[in-house]
Design an enzyme around this catalytic site. Structure first.
Site, PDB file in Angstrom:
ATOM      1  N   SER A 169       0.849  -1.187   0.000  1.00 41.46           N
ATOM      2  CA  SER A 169       0.000   0.000   0.000  1.00 41.46           C
ATOM      3  C   SER A 169       0.883   1.234   0.000  1.00 41.46           C
ATOM      4  O   SER A 169       1.713   1.393  -0.887  1.00 41.46           O
ATOM      5  CB  SER A 169      -0.953  -0.019   1.200  1.00 41.46           C
ATOM      6  OG  SER A 169      -1.874   1.055   1.124  1.00 41.46           O
ATOM      7  N   THR A 170       0.771   2.112   0.995  1.00 35.24           N
ATOM      8  CA  THR A 170       1.529   3.359   1.015  1.00 35.24           C
ATOM      9  C   THR A 170       3.028   3.089   0.922  1.00 35.24           C
ATOM     10  O   THR A 170       3.588   2.335   1.703  1.00 35.24           O
ATOM     11  CB  THR A 170       1.242   4.134   2.318  1.00 35.24           C
ATOM     12  OG1 THR A 170      -0.163   4.209   2.516  1.00 35.24           O
ATOM     13  CG2 THR A 170       1.831   5.525   2.260  1.00 35.24           C
ATOM     14  N   HIS A 195      -2.487  -1.117  -3.434  1.00 35.92           N
ATOM     15  CA  HIS A 195      -3.636  -0.232  -3.268  1.00 35.92           C
ATOM     16  C   HIS A 195      -3.464   0.996  -4.162  1.00 35.92           C
ATOM     17  O   HIS A 195      -2.607   1.838  -3.909  1.00 35.92           O
ATOM     18  CB  HIS A 195      -3.775   0.211  -1.815  1.00 35.92           C
ATOM     19  CG  HIS A 195      -4.126  -0.898  -0.889  1.00 35.92           C
ATOM     20  ND1 HIS A 195      -3.936  -0.817   0.474  1.00 35.92           N
ATOM     21  CD2 HIS A 195      -4.673  -2.121  -1.114  1.00 35.92           C
ATOM     22  CE1 HIS A 195      -4.343  -1.945   1.044  1.00 35.92           C
ATOM     23  NE2 HIS A 195      -4.788  -2.750   0.097  1.00 35.92           N
ATOM     24  N   MET A 288      -0.252   1.134   5.033  1.00 37.30           N
ATOM     25  CA  MET A 288      -1.004   1.547   6.207  1.00 37.30           C
ATOM     26  C   MET A 288      -2.187   0.613   6.438  1.00 37.30           C
ATOM     27  O   MET A 288      -2.788   0.124   5.489  1.00 37.30           O
ATOM     28  CB  MET A 288      -1.495   2.987   6.007  1.00 37.30           C
ATOM     29  CG  MET A 288      -2.054   3.645   7.252  1.00 37.30           C
ATOM     30  SD  MET A 288      -2.239   5.421   6.998  1.00 37.30           S
ATOM     31  CE  MET A 288      -0.513   5.893   6.788  1.00 37.30           C
ATOM     32  N   ASP A 291      -4.663  -4.611   6.015  1.00 36.41           N
ATOM     33  CA  ASP A 291      -5.036  -5.463   4.890  1.00 36.41           C
ATOM     34  C   ASP A 291      -3.905  -6.441   4.590  1.00 36.41           C
ATOM     35  O   ASP A 291      -2.739  -6.056   4.487  1.00 36.41           O
ATOM     36  CB  ASP A 291      -5.336  -4.597   3.659  1.00 36.41           C
ATOM     37  CG  ASP A 291      -5.885  -5.412   2.499  1.00 36.41           C
ATOM     38  OD1 ASP A 291      -6.468  -6.482   2.747  1.00 36.41           O
ATOM     39  OD2 ASP A 291      -5.732  -4.972   1.340  1.00 36.41           O
TER      40      ASP A 291
END
Length: 349
Positions: A169-170, A195, A288, A291
């Site tokens: 993600s991030t 993401h 973050m 997930d």
């Protein structure tokens, strides 16, 4: 009392600067400073370093991309959220900004900016808070050659009974670039959830394809997982792996958000646990939230090897931390060692 979050808005538009000031004035733990261009911002940062920068791209004296690159070369880079009308969803510019170190891109309209800011207050606050909690990595400029892929199709047509599932993600765009660039042409087939909004993933895959020795593509329904190929879940679609005879294929699915996301790492990991069991490797990179933690635990219980990126090399240690706390991770590694770990597993029986 919550610590004060210092936000520096760098935008040549007085409407935007005033709009953000009004937008955030009633957020109790945020203090907003403004600058009409990066040179003024640099002077302000010498006296008071912000926790997060909200940055436009098109400005006088220095453009936003140049300023972003300068910020990312500092030993402790300031997190940056880019708010611009020049980087729409799926554009090469947007993907490039993420790879240059931006935590998030907010696409603003060319007209009606004031209304847009008022309507987007919750998103701005959430984006700035998330960015401030991130830890952007120092970016050292390197020349990246566009690589020639092998002329022989043999490595790209051999099916594999192993699969590597990756979630990020991030900070994941740069982490994935580093990981995939290190992969040899005969690496195990990879399936990836990053993401990203709809339309971004196709451009992201194209940029990776230019610098990697393997094939990188946005996944389509029925694509095979095979050696020398990485399939990236399309934005706003879940990605699932299923066994089809002697090989694996993917399903690209609509549906509700899972663990707060679509695509969801948990959806991918649970499917790989069912389809591949001990013939799989799960990798959870920077991001973050949580997930992927439940899905990675399912993979581990099914006999798969499970890896997580360590805190020191993460932009945000949320997803790996959640998986580690749930007992889902067999090995915690720096990002720079992930490629070697996957290559070792490719050679093991």
């Amino acid at each position: 009392m919550a610590p004060v979050l210092r936000v520096l808005v760098v935008d040549d538009s007085a409407v935007v600067r005033q709009g953000v000031l009004l937008l955030l004035e009633h957020v109790p733990d945020m203090v907003v400073e403004v600058a009409s261009d990066p040179l003024i911002a640099q002077q302000k940062m010498k006296s008071q370093r912000p926790d997060v920068v909200l940055l436009d791209l098109e400005m006088p004296r220095m453009d936003g991309l140049t300023f972003l690159r300068q910020l990312m070369r500092e030993e402790a880079p300031v997190p940056v959220v880019v708010c611009t009308g020049l980087a729409g969803p799926g554009s090469e510019t947007a993907v490039r900004l993420l790879q240059e170190g931006a935590v998030e891109i907010i696409s603003k309209p060319m007209l009606g900016v004031g209304d847009f800011l008022r309507e987007s207050r919750a998103r701005f606050v959430e984006s700035l808070r998330n960015a401030a909690r991130s830890r952007p990595r120092l970016v050292r400029r390197t020349s990246v050659a566009v690589l020639e892929r092998p002329s022989s199709p043999s490595l790209l047509t051999v099916t594999t009974d192993k699969v590597v599932a990756v979630g990020a993600s991030t900070g994941g765009t740069e982490a994935l670039r580093q990981l995939l660039v290190s992969m040899p042409p005969d690496c195990l087939g990879l399936v990836i959830v990053q993401h990203m909004p709809e339309l971004f993933t196709a451009a992201f895959a194209r940029r990776l394809q230019q610098v990697c020795r393997i094939e990188v593509k946005e996944a389509a329904q029925g694509d095979r997982v095979m050696r020398g190929r990485a399939l990236i879940a399309p934005g706003n679609r879940h990605l699932r792996v299923r066994r089809s005879g002697g090989h694996y294929e993917v399903d690209v699915l609509d549906g509700a958000r899972v663990s707060g996301h679509k695509p969801s790492v948990d959806v991918l990991f649970h499917s790989v646990a069912r389809a591949a069991g001990p013939n799989a490797v799960g990798v959870l990179l920077t991001g973050m939230g949580d997930d992927g933690a439940d899905g990675l635990l399912a993979m581990k219980r099914a006999g798969a090897a499970t890896l997580a990126q360590d805190e020191a090399s993460c932009v945000v240690f949320g997803m790996p931390r959640a998986a580690i706390e749930r007992g889902a991770v067999g090995e915690v590694l720096p990002l720079g060692e992930m490629g070697d770990a996957l290559r070792r597993r490719a050679r093991s029986p």
